[in-house]
Design a protein around this motif. Sequence first.
Motif, PDB file in Angstrom:
ATOM      1  N   TYR A  38       0.989  -1.295  -0.012  1.00 30.30           N
ATOM      2  CA  TYR A  38       0.255   0.124   0.057  1.00 30.30           C
ATOM      3  C   TYR A  38       1.054   1.335   0.081  1.00 30.30           C
ATOM      4  O   TYR A  38       0.420   2.281  -0.372  1.00 30.30           O
ATOM      5  N   ASP A  39       2.053   1.054   0.634  1.00 26.08           N
ATOM      6  CA  ASP A  39       2.845   2.369   0.404  1.00 26.08           C
ATOM      7  C   ASP A  39       3.119   2.833  -0.928  1.00 26.08           C
ATOM      8  O   ASP A  39       3.194   4.039  -1.356  1.00 26.08           O
ATOM      9  N   SER A  40       3.151   1.816  -1.961  1.00 20.91           N
ATOM     10  CA  SER A  40       3.493   2.117  -3.263  1.00 20.91           C
ATOM     11  C   SER A  40       2.113   3.031  -3.731  1.00 20.91           C
ATOM     12  O   SER A  40       2.362   3.854  -4.845  1.00 20.91           O
ATOM     13  N   VAL A  41       0.913   2.559  -3.347  1.00 23.86           N
ATOM     14  CA  VAL A  41      -0.158   3.227  -3.773  1.00 23.86           C
ATOM     15  C   VAL A  41      -0.128   4.518  -3.397  1.00 23.86           C
ATOM     16  O   VAL A  41      -0.525   5.583  -3.945  1.00 23.86           O
ATOM     17  N   ALA A  42      -0.037   4.864  -1.862  1.00 24.62           N
ATOM     18  CA  ALA A  42       0.220   6.276  -1.307  1.00 24.62           C
ATOM     19  C   ALA A  42       1.078   7.109  -1.713  1.00 24.62           C
ATOM     20  O   ALA A  42       0.791   8.361  -2.011  1.00 24.62           O
ATOM     21  N   LEU A  43       2.120   6.536  -2.523  1.00 26.29           N
ATOM     22  CA  LEU A  43       3.256   7.267  -3.143  1.00 26.29           C
ATOM     23  C   LEU A  43       3.380   7.411  -4.378  1.00 26.29           C
ATOM     24  O   LEU A  43       4.380   8.041  -5.185  1.00 26.29           O
ATOM     25  N   ARG A  44       2.331   6.635  -5.251  1.00 20.06           N
ATOM     26  CA  ARG A  44       2.135   6.503  -6.639  1.00 20.06           C
ATOM     27  C   ARG A  44       3.656   6.404  -7.280  1.00 20.06           C
ATOM     28  O   ARG A  44       4.289   6.930  -8.059  1.00 20.06           O
ATOM     29  N   SER A  45       4.236   5.186  -6.743  1.00 19.02           N
ATOM     30  CA  SER A  45       5.460   4.799  -7.358  1.00 19.02           C
ATOM     31  C   SER A  45       5.289   4.095  -8.488  1.00 19.02           C
ATOM     32  O   SER A  45       4.749   3.549  -8.994  1.00 19.02           O
ATOM     33  N   ASP A  46       6.608   4.778  -9.337  1.00 18.58           N
ATOM     34  CA  ASP A  46       6.723   3.996 -10.743  1.00 18.58           C
ATOM     35  C   ASP A  46       7.721   3.000 -10.799  1.00 18.58           C
ATOM     36  O   ASP A  46       7.486   1.875 -11.694  1.00 18.58           O
ATOM     37  N   VAL A  47       8.522   2.902  -9.966  1.00 18.39           N
ATOM     38  CA  VAL A  47       9.560   1.754  -9.694  1.00 18.39           C
ATOM     39  C   VAL A  47       9.973   1.456  -8.299  1.00 18.39           C
ATOM     40  O   VAL A  47       9.979   2.602  -7.593  1.00 18.39           O
ATOM     41  N   GLU A  48       9.926   0.362  -7.811  1.00 20.63           N
ATOM     42  CA  GLU A  48      10.269   0.042  -6.612  1.00 20.63           C
ATOM     43  C   GLU A  48      11.397  -0.920  -6.679  1.00 20.63           C
ATOM     44  O   GLU A  48      11.775  -1.848  -7.304  1.00 20.63           O
ATOM     45  N   LEU A  49      12.662  -0.552  -5.709  1.00 20.10           N
ATOM     46  CA  LEU A  49      13.700  -1.532  -5.493  1.00 20.10           C
ATOM     47  C   LEU A  49      13.760  -2.276  -4.099  1.00 20.10           C
ATOM     48  O   LEU A  49      13.063  -1.890  -3.390  1.00 20.10           O
ATOM     49  N   GLY A  50      14.505  -3.515  -4.137  1.00 23.90           N
ATOM     50  CA  GLY A  50      14.794  -3.998  -3.175  1.00 23.90           C
ATOM     51  C   GLY A  50      15.668  -5.359  -3.178  1.00 23.90           C
ATOM     52  O   GLY A  50      16.274  -5.587  -4.653  1.00 23.90           O
ATOM     53  N   GLY A  51      15.914  -5.929  -2.212  1.00 24.30           N
ATOM     54  CA  GLY A  51      16.861  -7.027  -2.444  1.00 24.30           C
ATOM     55  C   GLY A  51      16.037  -8.476  -2.890  1.00 24.30           C
ATOM     56  O   GLY A  51      14.796  -8.205  -3.093  1.00 24.30           O
ATOM     57  N   THR A  52      16.669  -9.488  -3.182  1.00 21.85           N
ATOM     58  CA  THR A  52      15.855 -10.455  -3.603  1.00 21.85           C
ATOM     59  C   THR A  52      15.100 -11.092  -2.818  1.00 21.85           C
ATOM     60  O   THR A  52      13.923 -11.678  -3.121  1.00 21.85           O
ATOM     61  N   ASP A  53      15.193 -10.845  -1.441  1.00 18.29           N
ATOM     62  CA  ASP A  53      14.286 -11.395  -0.388  1.00 18.29           C
ATOM     63  C   ASP A  53      13.050 -10.612  -0.276  1.00 18.29           C
ATOM     64  O   ASP A  53      12.132 -10.840   0.434  1.00 18.29           O
ATOM     65  N   GLN A  54      12.944  -9.490  -0.935  1.00 20.19           N
ATOM     66  CA  GLN A  54      11.821  -8.411  -1.016  1.00 20.19           C
ATOM     67  C   GLN A  54      11.076  -8.766  -2.231  1.00 20.19           C
ATOM     68  O   GLN A  54       9.795  -7.980  -2.336  1.00 20.19           O
ATOM     69  N   THR A  55      11.059  -9.550  -3.017  1.00 16.61           N
ATOM     70  CA  THR A  55      10.529  -9.821  -4.376  1.00 16.61           C
ATOM     71  C   THR A  55       8.987  -9.868  -3.860  1.00 16.61           C
ATOM     72  O   THR A  55       8.122  -9.203  -4.907  1.00 16.61           O
ATOM     73  N   PHE A  56       8.495 -10.678  -3.221  1.00 13.53           N
ATOM     74  CA  PHE A  56       7.052 -10.930  -3.018  1.00 13.53           C
ATOM     75  C   PHE A  56       6.396  -9.538  -2.631  1.00 13.53           C
ATOM     76  O   PHE A  56       5.182  -9.307  -3.106  1.00 13.53           O
ATOM     77  N   ASN A  57       7.194  -9.134  -1.617  1.00 14.86           N
ATOM     78  CA  ASN A  57       6.413  -7.801  -1.000  1.00 14.86           C
ATOM     79  C   ASN A  57       6.232  -6.679  -2.489  1.00 14.86           C
ATOM     80  O   ASN A  57       5.528  -5.872  -2.336  1.00 14.86           O
ATOM     81  N   LEU A  58       7.190  -6.658  -3.239  1.00 15.63           N
ATOM     82  CA  LEU A  58       7.583  -5.887  -4.240  1.00 15.63           C
ATOM     83  C   LEU A  58       6.160  -5.899  -5.147  1.00 15.63           C
ATOM     84  O   LEU A  58       5.723  -5.017  -5.682  1.00 15.63           O
ATOM     85  N   LEU A  59       5.994  -7.428  -5.465  1.00 12.75           N
ATOM     86  CA  LEU A  59       4.915  -7.725  -6.224  1.00 12.75           C
ATOM     87  C   LEU A  59       3.451  -7.514  -5.750  1.00 12.75           C
ATOM     88  O   LEU A  59       2.645  -7.106  -6.387  1.00 12.75           O
TER      89      LEU A  59
END
Length: 411
Positions: A183-204
């Motif tokens: 939901y953070d991505s919704v609140a900030l209208r994110s175009d791209v999100e970065l993270g480590g490989t352990d964050q793939t599920f959360n980013l999706l």
Amino acid sequence: MVLKQSPTKKEIDHLLTRGVSLVEKEADLRRLLVEGNKGEPLRVKLGVDPTHYDLTIGHAVVFRKLRQFQRLGHKTVVVIGDWTARLGDPSGRLEARKALTAEEVNANAATYLDQFFRIVDKDQTEVHRQTEWFDKFNLGDAIKLLGFKTVAQMLERDDFSKRYKSGIEISLSEFMYPLLQGYDSVALRSDVELGGTDQTFNLLVGRDLQPIFGQAAQQILTMNLIVGLDGVKKMGKSLDNYIAMTAPAKDMFGKLMSLPDQTMRSYFEALTEVENEELDEFDRKMSEGSLNPRDVKLRMAREIVTEFHNAAEAAEAQEAFIRQFSERKLPTDIPDYQLDSAKNIVEVIVEAGLAASNNKARELIKQGGVALFPKGASSDSERISDANYTLDVIDGAILKVGKRQYIRIKA
């Protein structure tokens, strides 16, 4: 902020491949990097949970990728997870992570950002806290958010799946974590999100939620995680196999030189700007035996220490390392340790801060990692192999613990 006009193919290739594990919908992201979002810079998001006051150079892997986006004119949007840190991130873990209090989160966030801006340009960064939107949430909002994912979908996540199959408890609050981060991505209208490989599920999850709220789905880029000092497991403070971003230059250099040879390529790619062509040449020459891996590791350590300090300190650290370990000389800046009376060696090691616990000290002794220079630098060392050894008060004697830690006994 000015969007860089027509970035070159080489710049885009470097951004999307160097140290990168996954780019979701790479063709779409390449197009956005050329055109921007309707001509505007991309909003490149990173969510961070300030779970500790000290960051490792492993954190810097993603920070440096953010800096590459900034150099093409895009905006960094960093989110302080002051709500998710209170839940505890389950990513990559076989047990629930310890949740933090609001006070702990705020204290850690202050030092976190200070270290973050050593790498990322503050003028090209927006900083937000989750409390900006989640403090306005009510029970209905939370239940609605939970309705966007099923239990079966959550159990597709590798760490949840392993725990479920092993009979290890999973709290419902842990299921909330990826939804809150998404939901953070919704609140900030994110175009791209970065993270480590352990964050793939959360980013999706963030990518899935945005279209539900009428937004374009964010692009996702995940970075390869570097291993820690053991050369096997992911670098982390809980495993005590890390190098702190704020470590002194000499200490950082020495720890980098202790890494197994097979880790060098990943460290070069993640934490330096040495060109891939030169790295390929290193690999070729080492494999044919015409280049000593030690010389390559010296170059790696010097480049990385320069990144976190400067070239002069890196050169000084290299000189100190060569003098101490190659020429078998002791360092010149050994700290003093006051010893008033004879004391058990384990107690001395722990009190001097050379090991985190009695068990760790005993392990070092058992592994042959503790030695005494009874007459200081002018004497040969004597290995201490018994955890019951009593260290006498010998003014000027030097105790060595591990590969790089020393104290000088002062009566």
